[in-house]
Design a protein around this motif. Structure first.
Motif, PDB file in Angstrom:
ATOM      1  N   SER A 183      -4.840  -5.671   8.504  1.00 29.51           N
ATOM      2  CA  SER A 183      -5.320  -5.895   7.144  1.00 29.51           C
ATOM      3  C   SER A 183      -4.920  -4.739   6.243  1.00 29.51           C
ATOM      4  O   SER A 183      -4.404  -4.938   5.129  1.00 29.51           O
ATOM      5  N   ILE A 184      -5.146  -3.500   6.717  1.00 31.44           N
ATOM      6  CA  ILE A 184      -4.751  -2.320   5.950  1.00 31.44           C
ATOM      7  C   ILE A 184      -3.232  -2.282   5.804  1.00 31.44           C
ATOM      8  O   ILE A 184      -2.692  -2.020   4.719  1.00 31.44           O
ATOM      9  N   ASN A 185      -2.539  -2.560   6.901  1.00 33.47           N
ATOM     10  CA  ASN A 185      -1.078  -2.500   6.945  1.00 33.47           C
ATOM     11  C   ASN A 185      -0.442  -3.468   5.941  1.00 33.47           C
ATOM     12  O   ASN A 185       0.357  -3.077   5.082  1.00 33.47           O
ATOM     13  N   LEU A 186      -0.817  -4.735   6.046  1.00 34.67           N
ATOM     14  CA  LEU A 186      -0.193  -5.744   5.188  1.00 34.67           C
ATOM     15  C   LEU A 186      -0.614  -5.605   3.729  1.00 34.67           C
ATOM     16  O   LEU A 186       0.192  -5.839   2.813  1.00 34.67           O
ATOM     17  N   LEU A 187      -1.877  -5.215   3.493  1.00 33.68           N
ATOM     18  CA  LEU A 187      -2.307  -5.026   2.111  1.00 33.68           C
ATOM     19  C   LEU A 187      -1.533  -3.871   1.474  1.00 33.68           C
ATOM     20  O   LEU A 187      -1.058  -3.981   0.335  1.00 33.68           O
ATOM     21  N   ALA A 188      -1.399  -2.764   2.200  1.00 33.76           N
ATOM     22  CA  ALA A 188      -0.643  -1.624   1.679  1.00 33.76           C
ATOM     23  C   ALA A 188       0.816  -2.007   1.462  1.00 33.76           C
ATOM     24  O   ALA A 188       1.418  -1.666   0.431  1.00 33.76           O
ATOM     25  N   TYR A 189       1.390  -2.740   2.428  1.00 34.26           N
ATOM     26  CA  TYR A 189       2.798  -3.129   2.300  1.00 34.26           C
ATOM     27  C   TYR A 189       3.010  -4.059   1.102  1.00 34.26           C
ATOM     28  O   TYR A 189       3.938  -3.866   0.312  1.00 34.26           O
ATOM     29  N   GLU A 190       2.143  -5.062   0.979  1.00 27.61           N
ATOM     30  CA  GLU A 190       2.291  -6.015  -0.120  1.00 27.61           C
ATOM     31  C   GLU A 190       2.157  -5.317  -1.477  1.00 27.61           C
ATOM     32  O   GLU A 190       2.910  -5.607  -2.415  1.00 27.61           O
ATOM     33  N   GLN A 191       1.215  -4.370  -1.584  1.00 29.13           N
ATOM     34  CA  GLN A 191       1.012  -3.713  -2.869  1.00 29.13           C
ATOM     35  C   GLN A 191       2.141  -2.743  -3.197  1.00 29.13           C
ATOM     36  O   GLN A 191       2.592  -2.675  -4.347  1.00 29.13           O
ATOM     37  N   LEU A 192       2.593  -1.987  -2.196  1.00 28.49           N
ATOM     38  CA  LEU A 192       3.714  -1.077  -2.436  1.00 28.49           C
ATOM     39  C   LEU A 192       4.999  -1.857  -2.734  1.00 28.49           C
ATOM     40  O   LEU A 192       5.781  -1.473  -3.610  1.00 28.49           O
ATOM     41  N   LYS A 193       5.181  -2.960  -2.011  1.00 29.40           N
ATOM     42  CA  LYS A 193       6.338  -3.814  -2.263  1.00 29.40           C
ATOM     43  C   LYS A 193       6.244  -4.420  -3.669  1.00 29.40           C
ATOM     44  O   LYS A 193       7.242  -4.508  -4.398  1.00 29.40           O
ATOM     45  N   ASN A 194       5.036  -4.822  -4.049  1.00 27.73           N
ATOM     46  CA  ASN A 194       4.815  -5.393  -5.376  1.00 27.73           C
ATOM     47  C   ASN A 194       5.196  -4.399  -6.475  1.00 27.73           C
ATOM     48  O   ASN A 194       5.851  -4.751  -7.460  1.00 27.73           O
ATOM     49  N   ALA A 195       4.810  -3.135  -6.285  1.00 34.70           N
ATOM     50  CA  ALA A 195       5.135  -2.110  -7.279  1.00 34.70           C
ATOM     51  C   ALA A 195       6.641  -1.875  -7.352  1.00 34.70           C
ATOM     52  O   ALA A 195       7.206  -1.727  -8.445  1.00 34.70           O
ATOM     53  N   ALA A 196       7.309  -1.848  -6.189  1.00 33.02           N
ATOM     54  CA  ALA A 196       8.759  -1.633  -6.165  1.00 33.02           C
ATOM     55  C   ALA A 196       9.495  -2.791  -6.825  1.00 33.02           C
ATOM     56  O   ALA A 196      10.451  -2.588  -7.587  1.00 33.02           O
TER      57      ALA A 196
END
Length: 305
Positions: free
Chosen positions: A186-199
């Protein structure tokens, strides 16, 4: 630049950010494509980083420098086959379920924020995939820790302990695995999705400013950095549950309570973070391999317009 042009540019940038946000959370994929991508990415990451996982397992078992020096190259890769086979089907099921559940939540439940949908989809996908991962993860841990000499020996020991009833021992520690994996992914995918979203939002803004209509794409360097950050943070914060799970699965403790008391008795509260450094060194580079391979496989399998 005139006021009208600045207003139009601002409007284009705002639209680009919004479009990138929606694109990140709502991926154009399906269960099979996501499952294959997850399996391929998991195999690549597991094989590449298996030696670090072996060292982490021995440290959590209480092994010292002498045990590590005696490993050798073959020892570092001991258990790599069950590790790869445990991760491939489990990650295939998990990522297929994650993308499918996330898509349904985003499409049908407007009351949930995209971030909440990501967390719920991740948690549910972990529960679904645990039926595949738990027994294979148990075999991998036993081989790495030396409780069984090979995959066949682990299977024979379980069968000899009571046939089908003995095979149930492969689910020992499954509850602990869920306590670790649900927050981890949950932490992993949420962090990835948000960082990817910003990029992607920044890439969309650059495209809009340049007058390009091309959709924003995550570069390999961005995928590597974002994957390492998301996976490393998630891995470090969930190390206590990983340490307890390892003790139960390797047979050092009979359950959660016994493992908890054992760690406190031997090392105090600091013992729960034993092996955290090795877990971080193992997990973060896995994100460098896993997410770029996952994104690449998704792109390769996506039908061209």
């Amino acid at each position: 630049m005139s006021a009208t042009q600045r207003a139009l540019l601002l409007c284009a940038l705002s639209s680009a950010f919004a479009a990138a946000s929606q694109q990140t959370y709502a991926r154009d994929t399906n269960f099979v494509r996501s499952a294959v991508s997850g399996g391929v990415a998991a195999a690549a990451a597991t094989v590449a980083l298996h030696p670090v996982d072996t060292v982490k397992t021995l440290l959590q078992q209480g092994g010292g420098s002498a045990a590590l020096r005696g490993l050798g190259v073959r020892g570092l890769y001991k258990g790599v086959v069950p590790a790869a086979f445990s991760m491939m089907p489990a990650c295939a099921v998990r990522m297929g379920a994650y993308e499918a559940i996330k898509a349904q939540l985003l499409r049908r439940n407007e009351r949930l924020s995209p971030e909440t949908s990501v967390v719920l989809a991740s948690a549910l996908s972990v529960v679904v995939s645990s039926s595949v991962r738990s027994p294979l993860d148990m075999i991998k841990t036993q081989v790495q820790a030396g409780s069984a000499r090979s995959v066949g020996a682990a299977l024979s020991a379980a069968w000899g302990a009571g046939g089908l009833l003995g095979v149930r021992s492969f689910y020992r520690g499954a509850g602990l695995a869920l306590l670790r994996d649900v927050p981890f992914f949950s932490i992993n995918l949420l962090a990835y999705e948000q960082l990817k979203n910003a990029a992607l939002a920044k890439a969309a803004a650059r495209n809009a400013a340049a007058g390009s209509s091309l959709p924003p794409v995550l570069s390999n360097r961005e995928a590597i950095c974002i994957g390492a950050a998301a996976q490393g943070f998630a891995g470090f914060t969930t190390n206590p549950m990983d340490a307890l799970k390892t003790r139960v699965q390797a047979g050092s403790s009979v359950g959660f309570g016994a493992a908890f008391r054992s760690v406190l008795r031997e090392s105090g509260p600091a013992g729960f973070m034993r092996g955290a450094g090795m877990r971080l060194i193992w997990i973060a580079p896995q994100g460098c391999v896993y997410y770029p391979v996952y994104e690449l496989t998704q792109r390769v399998m996506t039908p061209r317009a």
